[in-house]
Design an enzyme around this catalytic site. Structure first.
Site, PDB file in Angstrom:
ATOM      1  N   ASP A  12      59.461  22.638  40.273  1.00 21.65           N
ATOM      2  CA  ASP A  12      60.384  24.170  40.783  1.00 21.65           C
ATOM      3  C   ASP A  12      59.562  25.276  39.929  1.00 21.65           C
ATOM      4  O   ASP A  12      59.363  25.213  38.976  1.00 21.65           O
ATOM      5  CB  ASP A  12      62.094  24.066  40.196  1.00 21.65           C
ATOM      6  CG  ASP A  12      62.412  24.850  41.307  1.00 21.65           C
ATOM      7  OD1 ASP A  12      61.617  25.652  42.194  1.00 21.65           O
ATOM      8  OD2 ASP A  12      63.394  26.149  41.124  1.00 21.65           O
ATOM      9  N   HIS A  30      51.236  25.714  44.794  1.00 20.56           N
ATOM     10  CA  HIS A  30      52.075  24.404  44.917  1.00 20.56           C
ATOM     11  C   HIS A  30      50.871  23.702  44.525  1.00 20.56           C
ATOM     12  O   HIS A  30      50.357  22.340  44.000  1.00 20.56           O
ATOM     13  CB  HIS A  30      52.447  24.065  46.535  1.00 20.56           C
ATOM     14  CG  HIS A  30      53.447  24.626  47.055  1.00 20.56           C
ATOM     15  ND1 HIS A  30      54.833  24.511  45.562  1.00 20.56           N
ATOM     16  CD2 HIS A  30      53.852  25.348  48.410  1.00 20.56           C
ATOM     17  CE1 HIS A  30      55.539  25.293  47.045  1.00 20.56           C
ATOM     18  NE2 HIS A  30      55.099  25.537  48.444  1.00 20.56           N
ATOM     19  N   LEU A 124      52.454   2.197  35.468  1.00 22.60           N
ATOM     20  CA  LEU A 124      53.160   2.902  36.006  1.00 22.60           C
ATOM     21  C   LEU A 124      53.030   2.495  37.125  1.00 22.60           C
ATOM     22  O   LEU A 124      52.537   3.240  37.679  1.00 22.60           O
ATOM     23  CB  LEU A 124      52.273   4.696  34.997  1.00 22.60           C
ATOM     24  CG  LEU A 124      53.696   5.559  35.898  1.00 22.60           C
ATOM     25  CD1 LEU A 124      54.734   6.134  34.963  1.00 22.60           C
ATOM     26  CD2 LEU A 124      52.542   6.627  35.790  1.00 22.60           C
TER      27      LEU A 124
HETATM   28  C1  FPP Z   1      59.497  23.992  44.144  1.00 20.85           C
HETATM   29  O1  FPP Z   1      58.612  25.032  44.016  1.00 20.85           O
HETATM   30  C2  FPP Z   1      58.105  23.035  44.770  1.00 20.85           C
HETATM   31  C3  FPP Z   1      58.416  22.256  45.923  1.00 20.85           C
HETATM   32  C4  FPP Z   1      59.276  22.378  47.203  1.00 20.85           C
HETATM   33  C5  FPP Z   1      57.151  21.691  46.229  1.00 20.85           C
HETATM   34  C6  FPP Z   1      56.786  20.465  45.225  1.00 20.85           C
HETATM   35  C7  FPP Z   1      55.120  20.309  45.024  1.00 20.85           C
HETATM   36  C8  FPP Z   1      54.632  20.320  44.235  1.00 20.85           C
HETATM   37  C9  FPP Z   1      54.984  20.732  42.635  1.00 20.85           C
HETATM   38  C10 FPP Z   1      53.330  20.378  44.349  1.00 20.85           C
HETATM   39  C11 FPP Z   1      51.857  19.096  45.057  1.00 20.85           C
HETATM   40  C12 FPP Z   1      52.649  17.842  44.833  1.00 20.85           C
HETATM   41  C13 FPP Z   1      52.154  16.560  45.017  1.00 20.85           C
HETATM   42  C14 FPP Z   1      52.597  15.458  44.322  1.00 20.85           C
HETATM   43  C15 FPP Z   1      50.804  16.816  45.667  1.00 20.85           C
HETATM   44  P1  FPP Z   1      59.630  26.289  44.522  1.00 20.85           P
HETATM   45  O2  FPP Z   1      58.694  26.752  46.184  1.00 20.85           O
HETATM   46  O3  FPP Z   1      60.678  26.247  45.245  1.00 20.85           O
HETATM   47  O4  FPP Z   1      59.276  27.410  43.896  1.00 20.85           O
HETATM   48  P2  FPP Z   1      59.960  29.317  43.754  1.00 20.85           P
HETATM   49  O5  FPP Z   1      61.301  28.254  43.317  1.00 20.85           O
HETATM   50  O6  FPP Z   1      58.941  29.532  42.820  1.00 20.85           O
HETATM   51  O7  FPP Z   1      59.622  29.185  45.368  1.00 20.85           O
END
Ligand code: FPP
Length: 227
Positions: A12, A30, A124
């Site tokens: 997150d 992201h 892994l």
């Molecule tokens: C939450 O951060 C994250 C997500 C909903 C997506 C997670 C994706 C990635 C880490 C990148 C892609 C992953 C791979 C495996 C290619 P948020 O957007 O909710 O952050 P915020 O709370 O700051 O808004």
């Protein structure tokens, strides 16, 4: 010392990271987040971890604006296309949890292809949770049990979940400062050690991961018993 097999992570803080860096678009977070996934996967493989499960897209993430959803789907496709070489070089098996039927045919095919090409590896296993939500997973499992018409015990129920054949989650990490599980591995985390950090996912480092592992190794896990 605790034997560590399975780490699960709620990644997150990508959007906040992008804002903090002055980017207009949340998606930059992201993108950088995907490179952290790569670094951590290599590290997890090097230290002999068996399972690394990462929350990439939740059943609730469909509520986000369409351009962000489309970007995340494109990023997942790009990630798998690029990292197949990494999986092959390091003997990493790729698996998913979640309901893939709502994803585009192209992404479903890419996922299937990556799974097939890496299925024989026994180092892994990287598990991406895509269109995953614990409540959805549990309901699907309950409905499977009902269809079979037989009562299930704990092991029987485990076998109906998307995580069938995977060890229980030893460490659950959530970055980004919130202290909740957000519909992630609710059944599987029954006896996980929970670690919450304010670090935003794109800033998460191998060093911080190792510090968490060291803390875990000192924990006395009793699983409801006494020592
Ligand atoms: C939450 O951060 C994250 C997500 C909903 C997506 C997670 C994706 C990635 C880490 C990148 C892609 C992953 C791979 C495996 C290619 P948020 O957007 O909710 O952050 P915020 O709370 O700051 O808004």
């Amino acid at each position: 010392m605790q034997k560590l097999k399975h780490v699960a992570i709620i990644m997150d803080g990508n959007g906040r990271w992008a804002k903090k860096q002055g980017f207009m678009e949340r998606i930059k977070g992201h993108e950088v987040g995907a490179s952290v996934v790569r670094d951590l996967t290599i590290h997890a493989s090097n230290i002999g971890l068996e399972y690394l499960t990462l929350y990439a897209f939740s059943t609730e993430n469909w509520k986000r604006p369409l351009p962000e959803i489309s970007f995340l789907m494109m990023l997942l496709d790009k990630y798998l296309q690029k990292e197949l070489a990494l999986f092959m070089e390091n003997g990493i098996r790729f698996e998913t949890i979640g309901d893939l039927s709502k994803l585009s045919d192209t992404l479903q095919k890419r996922i299937q292809d990556t799974k097939e090409k890496t299925a024989h590896f026994d180092g892994l296993t990287q598990v991406l949770a895509i269109n995953y939500g614990s409540k959805d997973e549990i309901l699907r499992a309950v409905n499977k049990a009902v269809e079979c018409g037989e009562k299930v015990d704990e092991a029987g129920f485990d076998a109906l979940l998307d995580t069938q054949n995977k060890p229980p989650v030893d460490i659950m990490i959530r970055t980004g400062g919130d202290h909740r599980l957000s519909n992630f591995l609710l059944w599987q985390a029954a006896y996980s050690e929970l670690f919450f950090t304010d670090t935003l996912w794109p800033d998460f480092t191998i060093k911080e991961f190792d510090t968490i592992v060291k803390k875990f190794q000192k924990v006395e896990r009793r699983f409801g018993g006494i020592k």
